[in-house]
Design a protein around this motif. Structure first.
Motif, short mmCIF file in Angstrom:
data_model
loop_
_atom_site.label_atom_id
_atom_site.label_comp_id
_atom_site.label_asym_id
_atom_site.label_seq_id
_atom_site.Cartn_x
_atom_site.Cartn_y
_atom_site.Cartn_z
N LEU A 189 -13.43 12.68 10.26
CA LEU A 189 -12.26 13.40 10.76
C LEU A 189 -11.71 14.41 9.76
N GLY A 190 -12.20 14.40 8.54
CA GLY A 190 -11.72 15.33 7.50
C GLY A 190 -11.50 14.61 6.19
N ASN A 191 -10.55 15.12 5.41
CA ASN A 191 -10.26 14.56 4.09
C ASN A 191 -9.40 13.30 4.18
N SER A 192 -9.55 12.46 3.17
CA SER A 192 -8.73 11.27 3.04
C SER A 192 -8.46 11.06 1.55
N TYR A 193 -7.20 10.78 1.21
CA TYR A 193 -6.82 10.53 -0.18
C TYR A 193 -6.16 9.17 -0.27
N ARG A 194 -6.47 8.44 -1.35
CA ARG A 194 -5.86 7.14 -1.62
C ARG A 194 -5.36 7.20 -3.06
N PHE A 195 -4.10 6.82 -3.29
CA PHE A 195 -3.53 6.86 -4.63
C PHE A 195 -2.43 5.83 -4.77
N ARG A 196 -2.06 5.56 -6.00
CA ARG A 196 -0.95 4.66 -6.29
C ARG A 196 0.28 5.48 -6.65
N LEU A 197 1.39 5.10 -6.07
CA LEU A 197 2.67 5.77 -6.31
C LEU A 197 3.51 4.86 -7.20
N ARG A 198 4.03 5.37 -8.30
CA ARG A 198 4.89 4.56 -9.17
C ARG A 198 6.32 4.67 -8.64
N PHE A 235 21.20 -2.61 -17.40
CA PHE A 235 20.26 -2.25 -16.36
C PHE A 235 18.89 -1.97 -16.98
N THR A 236 17.86 -2.41 -16.30
CA THR A 236 16.49 -2.14 -16.74
C THR A 236 15.68 -1.62 -15.55
N ASN A 237 14.61 -0.90 -15.84
CA ASN A 237 13.74 -0.35 -14.81
C ASN A 237 12.60 -1.32 -14.52
N PHE A 238 12.33 -1.54 -13.24
CA PHE A 238 11.20 -2.33 -12.79
C PHE A 238 10.33 -1.43 -11.93
N TYR A 239 9.02 -1.46 -12.18
CA TYR A 239 8.11 -0.56 -11.50
C TYR A 239 7.18 -1.32 -10.56
N GLU A 240 6.93 -0.73 -9.41
CA GLU A 240 5.95 -1.21 -8.44
C GLU A 240 4.96 -0.08 -8.22
N TYR A 241 3.74 -0.41 -7.81
CA TYR A 241 2.69 0.58 -7.61
C TYR A 241 2.02 0.39 -6.25
N PRO A 242 2.72 0.72 -5.15
CA PRO A 242 2.09 0.56 -3.83
C PRO A 242 0.97 1.58 -3.63
N GLN A 243 -0.03 1.17 -2.87
CA GLN A 243 -1.14 2.07 -2.56
C GLN A 243 -0.78 2.89 -1.33
N VAL A 244 -1.03 4.20 -1.40
CA VAL A 244 -0.71 5.13 -0.32
C VAL A 244 -2.00 5.78 0.14
N VAL A 245 -2.15 5.93 1.45
CA VAL A 245 -3.32 6.59 2.03
C VAL A 245 -2.81 7.73 2.90
N VAL A 246 -3.40 8.91 2.71
CA VAL A 246 -3.10 10.05 3.57
C VAL A 246 -4.43 10.60 4.07
#
Length: 122
Positions: free
Chosen positions: A26-35, A48-59
Motif C-alpha cells: 500500500l506504500g510506505n510504513s514507519y515504526r518508531f518510539r516516541l519519548r 517533581f521528577t520526570n518519568f519517561y515512557e516509550y510507546p511504539q508508534v506506527v504510521v
C-alpha cells in the motif's frame, strides 16, 4: 464523531535507531518510539521528577487515497517534538519458542510538529 479508541500523545522521537521504514504493497510504513514525559511529585524526595515512557508508534499509507506516511515522513526526525493523534492497535505474535507476546502500538492518523521546548520541562 468521537471514537472510543482514540489516543493523543505529545513527545519527541528519541533517536535515529528507533525509526524503521518499510515499503508495503500500500506504500510506505514507519515504526518508531516516541519519548513521552510525565512529571510526577515524589513525596520521598519532596520535588517533581520526570518519568519517561516509550510507546511504539506506527504510521502507514492506506493506499493511494490515504497517503498518511508519505505526508508526514519529513517530520520523522530525531529530536522533533510531535503531537500524534491515532488509535491503539493490539495484536499477538509468537516467538521462536512458541511463547505468545501481546503487542500494543499507536496507529498514527495525524501528526503535527510542535515548537521545541526547553530542557528542564517535560
Amino acid at each position: 464523531m468521537l471514537s472510543n479508541n482514540q489516543v493523543r500523545l505529545c513527545g519527541e522521537i528519541f533517536s535515529e535507531d528507533t525509526i524503521e521504514r518499510r515499503l508495503t504493497s500500500l506504500g510506505n510504513s514507519y515504526r518508531f518510539r516516541l519519548r513521552v514525559c510525565e512529571r510526577r511529585y515524589s513525596k520521598r524526595e519532596g520535588k517533581f521528577t520526570n518519568f519517561y515512557e516509550y510507546p511504539q508508534v506506527v504510521v502507514s499509507d492506506k493506499g493511494i487515497f490515504k497517503p498518511i506516511a508519505s505526508r508526514y515522513a519529513e517530520l520523522l526526525v530525531p529530536g522533533n517534538r510531535l503531537l500524534i493523534e491515532g488509535k491503539l492497535h493490539c495484536y499477538t505474535i509468537s516467538d521462536a519458542r512458541g511463547n505468545l507476546k501481546r503487542i500494543t502500538e499507536v496507529e498514527a492518523l495525524a501528526i503535527e510538529l510542535l515548537q521545541p521546548q526547553q530542557e528542564e520541562a517535560c
